[in-house]
Design a protein around this motif. Structure first.
Motif, PDB file in Angstrom:
ATOM      1  N   GLN A 207       0.732  -1.043  -0.012  1.00  0.00           N
ATOM      2  CA  GLN A 207      -0.094  -0.021   0.092  1.00  0.00           C
ATOM      3  C   GLN A 207       0.957   1.339   0.140  1.00  0.00           C
ATOM      4  O   GLN A 207       1.841   1.583   0.767  1.00  0.00           O
ATOM      5  CB  GLN A 207      -0.910   0.032   1.090  1.00  0.00           C
ATOM      6  CG  GLN A 207      -1.876   1.054   1.303  1.00  0.00           C
ATOM      7  CD  GLN A 207      -3.215   0.955   2.226  1.00  0.00           C
ATOM      8  OE1 GLN A 207      -2.943   0.222   3.082  1.00  0.00           O
ATOM      9  NE2 GLN A 207      -4.217   1.621   1.953  1.00  0.00           N
ATOM     10  N   ALA A 208       0.620   2.120  -1.000  1.00  0.00           N
ATOM     11  CA  ALA A 208       1.249   3.377  -1.046  1.00  0.00           C
ATOM     12  C   ALA A 208       0.458   4.525  -0.649  1.00  0.00           C
ATOM     13  O   ALA A 208      -0.731   4.271  -0.550  1.00  0.00           O
ATOM     14  CB  ALA A 208       1.697   3.743  -2.568  1.00  0.00           C
ATOM     15  N   PRO A 209       1.130   5.537  -0.026  1.00  0.00           N
ATOM     16  CA  PRO A 209       0.162   6.743   0.393  1.00  0.00           C
ATOM     17  C   PRO A 209      -0.685   7.013  -0.709  1.00  0.00           C
ATOM     18  O   PRO A 209      -0.427   7.210  -1.750  1.00  0.00           O
ATOM     19  CB  PRO A 209       1.258   7.590   0.757  1.00  0.00           C
ATOM     20  CG  PRO A 209       2.518   6.939   1.056  1.00  0.00           C
ATOM     21  CD  PRO A 209       2.572   6.074   0.112  1.00  0.00           C
ATOM     22  N   GLY A 210      -1.979   7.165  -0.403  1.00  0.00           N
ATOM     23  CA  GLY A 210      -3.035   7.881  -1.158  1.00  0.00           C
ATOM     24  C   GLY A 210      -3.656   6.804  -2.140  1.00  0.00           C
ATOM     25  O   GLY A 210      -4.389   7.243  -2.961  1.00  0.00           O
ATOM     26  N   LYS A 211      -3.134   5.486  -2.140  1.00  0.00           N
ATOM     27  CA  LYS A 211      -3.443   4.294  -3.080  1.00  0.00           C
ATOM     28  C   LYS A 211      -4.115   3.248  -2.340  1.00  0.00           C
ATOM     29  O   LYS A 211      -3.962   3.173  -1.091  1.00  0.00           O
ATOM     30  CB  LYS A 211      -2.404   3.932  -3.773  1.00  0.00           C
ATOM     31  CG  LYS A 211      -1.789   5.047  -4.606  1.00  0.00           C
ATOM     32  CD  LYS A 211      -0.691   4.344  -5.799  1.00  0.00           C
ATOM     33  CE  LYS A 211      -0.525   5.433  -6.684  1.00  0.00           C
ATOM     34  NZ  LYS A 211       0.615   4.785  -7.611  1.00  0.00           N
ATOM     35  N   GLN A 212      -5.130   2.465  -2.956  1.00  0.00           N
ATOM     36  CA  GLN A 212      -5.723   1.235  -2.339  1.00  0.00           C
ATOM     37  C   GLN A 212      -4.652   0.195  -2.095  1.00  0.00           C
ATOM     38  O   GLN A 212      -3.738   0.202  -3.029  1.00  0.00           O
ATOM     39  CB  GLN A 212      -6.657   0.865  -3.374  1.00  0.00           C
ATOM     40  CG  GLN A 212      -7.758   1.695  -3.768  1.00  0.00           C
ATOM     41  CD  GLN A 212      -8.785   1.886  -2.641  1.00  0.00           C
ATOM     42  OE1 GLN A 212      -8.809   1.001  -1.688  1.00  0.00           O
ATOM     43  NE2 GLN A 212      -9.676   2.582  -2.694  1.00  0.00           N
ATOM     44  N   ARG A 213      -4.817  -0.488  -1.245  1.00  0.00           N
ATOM     45  CA  ARG A 213      -4.147  -1.556  -0.796  1.00  0.00           C
ATOM     46  C   ARG A 213      -4.099  -2.753  -2.024  1.00  0.00           C
ATOM     47  O   ARG A 213      -5.313  -2.908  -2.574  1.00  0.00           O
ATOM     48  CB  ARG A 213      -4.593  -2.403   0.462  1.00  0.00           C
ATOM     49  CG  ARG A 213      -3.836  -3.620   0.903  1.00  0.00           C
ATOM     50  CD  ARG A 213      -4.297  -4.393   1.797  1.00  0.00           C
ATOM     51  NE  ARG A 213      -4.378  -3.674   2.971  1.00  0.00           N
ATOM     52  CZ  ARG A 213      -5.121  -3.883   4.052  1.00  0.00           C
ATOM     53  NH1 ARG A 213      -5.694  -5.253   4.225  1.00  0.00           N
ATOM     54  NH2 ARG A 213      -5.335  -3.197   5.171  1.00  0.00           N
ATOM     55  N   GLU A 214      -2.928  -3.230  -2.463  1.00  0.00           N
ATOM     56  CA  GLU A 214      -2.982  -4.006  -3.716  1.00  0.00           C
ATOM     57  C   GLU A 214      -2.499  -5.417  -3.286  1.00  0.00           C
ATOM     58  O   GLU A 214      -1.331  -5.392  -2.774  1.00  0.00           O
ATOM     59  CB  GLU A 214      -1.965  -3.268  -4.587  1.00  0.00           C
ATOM     60  CG  GLU A 214      -1.751  -4.115  -5.967  1.00  0.00           C
ATOM     61  CD  GLU A 214      -0.735  -3.425  -6.834  1.00  0.00           C
ATOM     62  OE1 GLU A 214      -0.372  -3.794  -8.056  1.00  0.00           O
ATOM     63  OE2 GLU A 214       0.287  -2.426  -6.322  1.00  0.00           O
ATOM     64  N   LEU A 215      -2.952  -6.322  -3.842  1.00  0.00           N
ATOM     65  CA  LEU A 215      -2.573  -7.973  -3.695  1.00  0.00           C
ATOM     66  C   LEU A 215      -1.446  -8.000  -4.695  1.00  0.00           C
ATOM     67  O   LEU A 215      -1.452  -7.845  -5.961  1.00  0.00           O
ATOM     68  CB  LEU A 215      -3.697  -8.507  -3.793  1.00  0.00           C
ATOM     69  CG  LEU A 215      -3.097 -10.249  -3.909  1.00  0.00           C
ATOM     70  CD1 LEU A 215      -2.537 -10.830  -2.403  1.00  0.00           C
ATOM     71  CD2 LEU A 215      -4.380 -11.209  -4.256  1.00  0.00           C
TER      72      LEU A 215
ATOM     73  N   ASP B 296       6.954   1.133  -7.181  1.00  0.00           N
ATOM     74  CA  ASP B 296       6.951   0.001  -6.287  1.00  0.00           C
ATOM     75  C   ASP B 296       7.118   0.376  -4.837  1.00  0.00           C
ATOM     76  O   ASP B 296       6.932  -0.312  -4.187  1.00  0.00           O
ATOM     77  CB  ASP B 296       8.064  -0.929  -6.661  1.00  0.00           C
ATOM     78  CG  ASP B 296       8.013  -1.663  -8.021  1.00  0.00           C
ATOM     79  OD1 ASP B 296       6.916  -1.828  -8.224  1.00  0.00           O
ATOM     80  OD2 ASP B 296       8.900  -1.616  -8.521  1.00  0.00           O
ATOM     81  N   THR B 297       7.271   1.897  -4.658  1.00  0.00           N
ATOM     82  CA  THR B 297       7.516   2.285  -3.167  1.00  0.00           C
ATOM     83  C   THR B 297       6.232   2.029  -2.437  1.00  0.00           C
ATOM     84  O   THR B 297       5.093   2.518  -2.923  1.00  0.00           O
ATOM     85  CB  THR B 297       7.877   3.828  -3.373  1.00  0.00           C
ATOM     86  OG1 THR B 297       9.241   3.838  -3.971  1.00  0.00           O
ATOM     87  CG2 THR B 297       8.061   4.341  -1.951  1.00  0.00           C
ATOM     88  N   ALA B 298       6.099   1.591  -1.442  1.00  0.00           N
ATOM     89  CA  ALA B 298       5.090   1.351  -0.741  1.00  0.00           C
ATOM     90  C   ALA B 298       5.267   0.468   0.794  1.00  0.00           C
ATOM     91  O   ALA B 298       6.537   0.229   0.794  1.00  0.00           O
ATOM     92  CB  ALA B 298       4.167   0.264  -1.385  1.00  0.00           C
ATOM     93  N   VAL B 299       4.377   0.319   1.585  1.00  0.00           N
ATOM     94  CA  VAL B 299       4.623  -0.508   2.455  1.00  0.00           C
ATOM     95  C   VAL B 299       4.181  -1.977   2.385  1.00  0.00           C
ATOM     96  O   VAL B 299       3.116  -2.241   1.753  1.00  0.00           O
ATOM     97  CB  VAL B 299       3.740  -0.088   3.851  1.00  0.00           C
ATOM     98  CG1 VAL B 299       4.094  -1.118   5.206  1.00  0.00           C
ATOM     99  CG2 VAL B 299       4.281   1.265   4.265  1.00  0.00           C
ATOM    100  N   TYR B 300       4.806  -3.004   2.355  1.00  0.00           N
ATOM    101  CA  TYR B 300       4.502  -4.223   2.103  1.00  0.00           C
ATOM    102  C   TYR B 300       4.202  -5.149   3.265  1.00  0.00           C
ATOM    103  O   TYR B 300       4.935  -5.191   4.347  1.00  0.00           O
ATOM    104  CB  TYR B 300       5.734  -4.754   1.346  1.00  0.00           C
ATOM    105  CG  TYR B 300       5.970  -4.297  -0.198  1.00  0.00           C
ATOM    106  CD1 TYR B 300       5.836  -5.081  -1.135  1.00  0.00           C
ATOM    107  CD2 TYR B 300       6.607  -3.085  -0.376  1.00  0.00           C
ATOM    108  CE1 TYR B 300       5.765  -4.577  -2.320  1.00  0.00           C
ATOM    109  CE2 TYR B 300       6.569  -2.587  -1.689  1.00  0.00           C
ATOM    110  CZ  TYR B 300       6.244  -3.371  -2.604  1.00  0.00           C
ATOM    111  OH  TYR B 300       6.546  -2.926  -3.939  1.00  0.00           O
ATOM    112  N   TYR B 301       3.095  -5.704   3.195  1.00  0.00           N
ATOM    113  CA  TYR B 301       2.619  -6.649   4.149  1.00  0.00           C
ATOM    114  C   TYR B 301       2.480  -8.150   3.680  1.00  0.00           C
ATOM    115  O   TYR B 301       2.064  -8.265   2.601  1.00  0.00           O
ATOM    116  CB  TYR B 301       1.223  -6.158   4.625  1.00  0.00           C
ATOM    117  CG  TYR B 301       1.085  -4.829   5.210  1.00  0.00           C
ATOM    118  CD1 TYR B 301       1.128  -4.535   6.409  1.00  0.00           C
ATOM    119  CD2 TYR B 301       0.862  -3.714   4.106  1.00  0.00           C
ATOM    120  CE1 TYR B 301       1.011  -3.087   6.781  1.00  0.00           C
ATOM    121  CE2 TYR B 301       0.844  -2.405   4.478  1.00  0.00           C
ATOM    122  CZ  TYR B 301       0.919  -2.030   5.812  1.00  0.00           C
ATOM    123  OH  TYR B 301       0.564  -0.793   6.390  1.00  0.00           O
ATOM    124  N   CYS B 302       3.010  -9.169   4.779  1.00  0.00           N
ATOM    125  CA  CYS B 302       2.632 -10.459   4.241  1.00  0.00           C
ATOM    126  C   CYS B 302       1.339 -10.845   5.271  1.00  0.00           C
ATOM    127  O   CYS B 302       1.256 -10.151   6.354  1.00  0.00           O
ATOM    128  CB  CYS B 302       3.994 -11.230   4.790  1.00  0.00           C
ATOM    129  SG  CYS B 302       4.303 -11.338   6.485  1.00  0.00           S
TER     130      CYS B 302
END
Length: 121
Positions: free
Chosen positions: A39-47, A89-95
């Motif tokens: 998820q990047a700032p201002g954007k939807q969470r992406e799988l 590709d800059t974002a917070v990545y979650y597993c």
């Protein structure tokens, strides 16, 4: 109790590579699938990617050909190999782990706290 710890994020130049790790601990009765989201700032969470217990993988079109998901079942760890990184590709990545914790329980999704990936141009 299932816990996920992520690592491997950081700052990288465009075109570079990073390998994210997600270590899963706790009592797991059955493993169903592992996921990576971002998820990047201002954007939807992406799988971004999924790997199932049978080894089937699915990669998002936005990263296909550049990212690879894998899992080491013996270590209860999943990986996201990221190559040819771009600023977008800059974002917070979650597993996230889709698991069953006991014989009489249904499946639940357990989340890590995320790791920051920043790609500079």
């Amino acid at each position: 109790q299932v816990q996920l710890v992520e690592s491997g994020g950081g700052l990288v130049q465009a075109g570079g590579s990073l390998r994210l790790s997600c270590a899963v601990s706790g009592s797991i009765f059955r493993f169903n699938a592992m996921h990576w989201y971002r998820q990047a700032p201002g954007k939807q969470r992406e799988l971004v990617a999924i790997i199932t217990s049978g080894g089937t993988t699915n990669i998002a079109d936005s990263v296909k050909g550049r990212f690879t998901i894998s899992r080491d079942s013996a270590k209860n760890t999943e990986y996201l190999q990221m190559n040819s990184l771009k600023p977008e590709d800059t974002a917070v990545y979650y597993c996230a782990a889709d698991v069953v914790v006991s014989a009489r329980s249904g499946a639940n999704l357990y989340w890590g706290q995320g790791t920051q990936v920043t790609v500079s141009s």
